[in-house]
Design a protein around this motif. Structure first.
Motif, PDB file in Angstrom:
ATOM      1  N   ARG A 192     136.727 -11.636  21.055  1.00  0.00           N
ATOM      2  CA  ARG A 192     137.482 -10.520  20.484  1.00  0.00           C
ATOM      3  C   ARG A 192     137.600 -10.679  18.968  1.00  0.00           C
ATOM      4  N   SER A 193     137.910 -11.905  18.524  1.00  0.00           N
ATOM      5  CA  SER A 193     138.051 -12.170  17.089  1.00  0.00           C
ATOM      6  C   SER A 193     136.744 -11.911  16.353  1.00  0.00           C
ATOM      7  N   ILE A 196     136.201  -8.127  16.049  1.00  0.00           N
ATOM      8  CA  ILE A 196     137.043  -7.551  15.000  1.00  0.00           C
ATOM      9  C   ILE A 196     136.451  -7.846  13.629  1.00  0.00           C
ATOM     10  N   HIS A 199     133.904  -5.478  12.002  1.00  0.00           N
ATOM     11  CA  HIS A 199     134.310  -4.128  11.602  1.00  0.00           C
ATOM     12  C   HIS A 199     134.763  -4.110  10.143  1.00  0.00           C
ATOM     13  N   ARG A 203     139.606  -4.072  12.108  1.00  0.00           N
ATOM     14  CA  ARG A 203     140.298  -3.967  13.396  1.00  0.00           C
ATOM     15  C   ARG A 203     139.434  -3.214  14.389  1.00  0.00           C
ATOM     16  N   LEU A 204     139.801  -3.306  15.665  1.00  0.00           N
ATOM     17  CA  LEU A 204     139.206  -2.434  16.660  1.00  0.00           C
ATOM     18  C   LEU A 204     139.866  -1.067  16.580  1.00  0.00           C
TER      19      LEU A 204
END
Length: 243
Positions: A192-193, A196, A199, A203-204
């Motif tokens: 997940r990190s 992110i 981007h 953030r998502l």
């Protein structure tokens, strides 16, 4: 009062879209296989993969609201497998919901909107996976490519009848579907990190980010927009893969 049908509104992006239309004063009918937690919205149990149920959903909206101004096709499923590992049953399931389901709802929507004053707009929720393949999601990628192609075809064929058709292609949005992808990784938190970090906006996305775009496209300010695909991904696919 304007009216809209939203499919797949029991959670995530679809729920956010339905809530946004309600906040804007629209009459909302949702169609899904599970009951949504939405106040002031009507609901009809619907499996969009079945043509008769898609037709019934549109007919129910017209019966309740008098006409149908917008359809948002959000219902979708994914299978996290390569083409070599995907079974026939998994292929059929994804294509039935993501492609046949969108087709069924578009056909029902066009038939209604083409014959009513003012026409209407169909907004299909595709994905950046239509043009930038997510690894290990072969059939999902293919299904979203079909959604974008169908969007353009409808815009070309039915624009003269007052029907607009556009697509919104989200990137990584913080939903249960995204969580499922991260959970398949050896270290979900690290995955997940890393996502992110890719981007540019840092953030998502959120379901509300997508809902904002959909609400605008359904309104009069977007009256000259049809056949277009709007990417909502925080700049993820704008950047060079080498950097």
């Amino acid at each position: 009062m304007s009216s809209v049908v939203v499919t797949g509104a029991s959670s995530g992006i679809g729920e956010a879209i339905a809530r946004r239309f309600l906040a804007d004063g629209w009459s909302v009918l949702t169609g899904s296989r599970s009951t949504p937690d939405l106040d002031n919205a009507e609901w009809l149990r619907t499996d969009v993969a079945h043509p008769a149920q898609a037709d019934a959903l549109v007919a129910a909206a017209v019966e309740q609201f008098g006409s149908l101004d917008a359809v948002v096709n959000n219902a979708g499923v994914q299978v996290d497998k390569t083409v070599a590992d995907t079974t026939d049953e998994e292929f059929d399931h994804v294509m039935d919901v993501n492609v046949r389901g969108v087709f069924n709802m578009c056909r029902a929507g066009v038939r209604q909107m083409a014959g009513q004053p003012g026409g209407g707009v169909i907004i299909n929720i595709a994905s950046v996976a239509a043009t930038h393949a997510d690894a290990g999601m072969a059939v999902y990628n293919a299904s979203k490519g079909a959604v974008e192609a169908l969007t353009r075809a409808i815009a070309v064929d039915h624009g003269h009848q007052g029907v607009r058709c556009v697509a919104v292609s989200p990137g990584w949005i913080a939903t249960a579907l995204a969580d499922a992808v991260f959970d398949l990784q050896a270290d979900p938190a690290a995955a997940r990190s890393e996502a992110i970090g890719r981007h540019p906006v840092g953030r998502l996305g959120t379901p509300d980010d997508v809902a904002e775009v959909v609400a605008w496209l359904a309104g009069p300010a977007a009256g000259f927009i049809s056949g277009s695909v709007f990417t909502v991904d925080g700049g993820l696919t704008a950047q060079s893969p080498i950097g």
